[in-house]
Enzyme design. Structure first.
Site, mmCIF file in Angstrom:
data_model
loop_
_atom_site.group_PDB
_atom_site.id
_atom_site.type_symbol
_atom_site.label_atom_id
_atom_site.label_comp_id
_atom_site.label_asym_id
_atom_site.label_seq_id
_atom_site.Cartn_x
_atom_site.Cartn_y
_atom_site.Cartn_z
ATOM 1 N N GLU A 289 12.536 2.709 13.870
ATOM 2 C CA GLU A 289 11.681 3.582 13.416
ATOM 3 C C GLU A 289 10.374 3.800 14.786
ATOM 4 O O GLU A 289 11.060 3.317 15.669
ATOM 5 C CB GLU A 289 11.336 3.383 11.935
ATOM 6 C CG GLU A 289 10.810 2.062 11.828
ATOM 7 C CD GLU A 289 10.252 1.876 10.443
ATOM 8 O OE1 GLU A 289 10.135 2.484 9.728
ATOM 9 O OE2 GLU A 289 10.051 1.069 10.261
ATOM 10 N N ARG B 233 8.105 3.773 -4.436
ATOM 11 C CA ARG B 233 8.539 3.367 -3.511
ATOM 12 C C ARG B 233 7.040 2.368 -3.422
ATOM 13 O O ARG B 233 7.735 1.210 -2.995
ATOM 14 C CB ARG B 233 7.908 4.520 -2.134
ATOM 15 C CG ARG B 233 8.188 3.417 -1.218
ATOM 16 C CD ARG B 233 8.354 3.960 0.226
ATOM 17 N NE ARG B 233 7.059 4.492 0.498
ATOM 18 C CZ ARG B 233 6.678 5.519 1.403
ATOM 19 N NH1 ARG B 233 7.274 5.568 2.563
ATOM 20 N NH2 ARG B 233 5.313 6.030 1.589
ATOM 21 N N TYR C 144 0.956 -0.532 -0.115
ATOM 22 C CA TYR C 144 0.304 -0.408 0.256
ATOM 23 C C TYR C 144 0.852 1.063 -0.190
ATOM 24 O O TYR C 144 2.297 0.912 0.033
ATOM 25 C CB TYR C 144 -1.024 0.038 1.290
ATOM 26 C CG TYR C 144 0.188 0.618 2.429
ATOM 27 C CD1 TYR C 144 0.536 -0.674 3.468
ATOM 28 C CD2 TYR C 144 -0.492 1.151 2.810
ATOM 29 C CE1 TYR C 144 1.283 -0.312 4.436
ATOM 30 C CE2 TYR C 144 0.554 2.099 4.584
ATOM 31 C CZ TYR C 144 0.703 1.015 5.223
ATOM 32 O OH TYR C 144 1.555 1.452 5.980
ATOM 33 N N LEU D 88 11.196 1.527 7.221
ATOM 34 C CA LEU D 88 10.059 2.067 6.155
ATOM 35 C C LEU D 88 11.307 3.342 4.773
ATOM 36 O O LEU D 88 11.113 3.886 6.068
ATOM 37 C CB LEU D 88 8.658 2.182 6.528
ATOM 38 C CG LEU D 88 7.770 2.955 4.907
ATOM 39 C CD1 LEU D 88 8.108 1.044 4.253
ATOM 40 C CD2 LEU D 88 7.312 3.000 5.197
ATOM 41 N N LYS E 136 7.034 -1.669 2.173
ATOM 42 C CA LYS E 136 5.113 -1.680 2.944
ATOM 43 C C LYS E 136 4.286 -2.166 2.634
ATOM 44 O O LYS E 136 3.406 -2.015 1.891
ATOM 45 C CB LYS E 136 5.260 0.164 1.724
ATOM 46 C CG LYS E 136 3.927 1.263 2.780
ATOM 47 C CD LYS E 136 4.305 2.374 2.459
ATOM 48 C CE LYS E 136 3.016 2.894 3.222
ATOM 49 N NZ LYS E 136 3.306 3.345 4.462
HETATM 50 N N1 PMP Z 1 7.377 3.743 8.957
HETATM 51 C C1 PMP Z 1 6.605 3.082 9.282
HETATM 52 C C2 PMP Z 1 6.348 2.131 10.053
HETATM 53 C C3 PMP Z 1 5.392 3.707 8.439
HETATM 54 O O1 PMP Z 1 4.195 2.865 8.325
HETATM 55 C C4 PMP Z 1 5.393 5.191 7.553
HETATM 56 C C5 PMP Z 1 4.210 5.739 7.333
HETATM 57 N N2 PMP Z 1 3.442 4.872 5.857
HETATM 58 C C6 PMP Z 1 6.390 5.804 7.893
HETATM 59 C C7 PMP Z 1 8.120 4.927 8.618
HETATM 60 C C8 PMP Z 1 7.262 7.036 7.819
HETATM 61 O O2 PMP Z 1 6.649 6.728 6.134
HETATM 62 P P1 PMP Z 1 6.253 8.361 5.023
HETATM 63 O O3 PMP Z 1 6.618 9.646 5.631
HETATM 64 O O4 PMP Z 1 6.227 7.734 3.738
HETATM 65 O O5 PMP Z 1 5.007 8.374 5.746
#
Ligand code: PMP
Length: 287
Positions: free
Chosen positions: A178, A51, A32, A202, A146
């Site tokens: 993270e 991505r 997703y 991610l 993702k």
């Molecule tokens: N890490 C994880 C595990 C996430 O789910 C997300 C949000 N989707 C992010 C980091 C941040 O990614 P982004 O800045 O692309 O929203």
């Protein structure tokens, strides 16, 4: 009434249905994206679509559409809704097939896009920051994909919520990975620290924006493994994501981070970020 895109059609959300045999439902076999839309323009669309491609490659799922088609479909869906700020959600699964772990030979991917109003942090959250707890990162080791299989992330987030916190900061083998749904930055003195991209995190689109902005504005930055003790002794902690943007974490495991208020580097970064939202969104897309 919200209209969604499902497998080639625009339909009211109440009428959008998928098979109970969909591998997204049975196995979490899908990927997703979440794309913020500012002033009706998708922010960093090309990066999100790149991505998405990487996630599909990671689970060996053929991309049903070319980038131009995705761009049109997303633009059309944005046009169907009145909100100026939106959050576009894309999901692609390996489709419906008799239940069997191995890939079906001829399943058609299920492609779903929905949008809703973007809910960004309140002014109060930006001014006061949010609380977090640390937890052991027990997710799998392909966190760069993702995937819709988010059970571990859901359990970790729920533990944070039950502790009265907004986020769980995850540690693996003594190092920061993270958050359960965000990337995490650490400030020590004047220095911004970010864990490097790897299979353990991610690759956040907002993470990239923060790093670019730090570089563009000459903020001292090191992208390298960040230890648990650096997290615990941080002067500032930030989280980033497409919906949270950049937020200060002002309490960790019940203790104040720095002086317990969003710090000076955070305030600078928030200013840079707000300014970049306007100029970095791609042009409006129309079918
Ligand atoms: N890490 C994880 C595990 C996430 O789910 C997300 C949000 N989707 C992010 C980091 C941040 O990614 P982004 O800045 O692309 O929203």
């Amino acid at each position: 009434m919200t209209t969604v895109y499902l497998n080639g059609e625009l339909v009211p959300i109440e009428r959008a249905t998928v098979s109970v045999l969909d591998r997204g439902f049975i196995f979490g076999d899908g990927v997703y994206e979440v794309i913020p839309v500012y002033g009706r323009r998708p922010f960093r669309l090309a990066e999100h679509l790149a991505r998405l491609q990487a996630s599909m490659d990671g689970i060996r799922l053929a991309n049903p559409y070319a980038t131009e088609t995705w761009t049109k479909l997303i633009g059309n869906l944005i046009d169907q809704h009145e909100w100026s700020e939106q959050s576009v959600y894309i999901q692609v699964t390996r489709g419906a097939a008799p239940r069997n772990h191995a890939f079906p030979k001829d399943a058609k991917p299920t492609t779903f896009i929905m949008t809703g109003p973007l809910s960004v942090p309140s002014r109060e959250e930006k001014e006061r920051g949010v609380d977090a707890i640390t937890l052991n990162d027990y997710r799998w080791i392909r966190c760069n994909i993702k995937s819709t299989a988010l059970l571990a992330n859901c359990l970790l987030k729920q533990a944070a919520v039950e502790a009265g916190c907004a986020e769980a900061i995850l540690l693996r083998d003594g190092f920061l990975t993270e958050g359960s749904s965000t990337n995490i930055f650490v400030v020590k003195g004047n220095l911004l620290l970010a864990p490097p991209k790897s299979h353990l995190i991610l690759p956040g689109i907002t993470y990239d924006v923060v790093i670019e902005l730090a570089r563009a504005h000459g903020m001292p930055l090191e992208v390298r493994p960040v230890s648990e003790s650096e997290v615990r002794s941080a002067d500032e902690l930030w989280l980033s994501s497409s919906s949270k943007e950049v937020l200060a974490i002002t309490e960790l495991d019940g203790k104040s981070v720095g002086n317990g208020k969003p710090g000076p580097l955070y305030k600078k970064m928030l200013g840079y970020f707000e300014a970049s939202k306007a100029v970095r969104s791609t042009a409006p897309v129309h079918a």
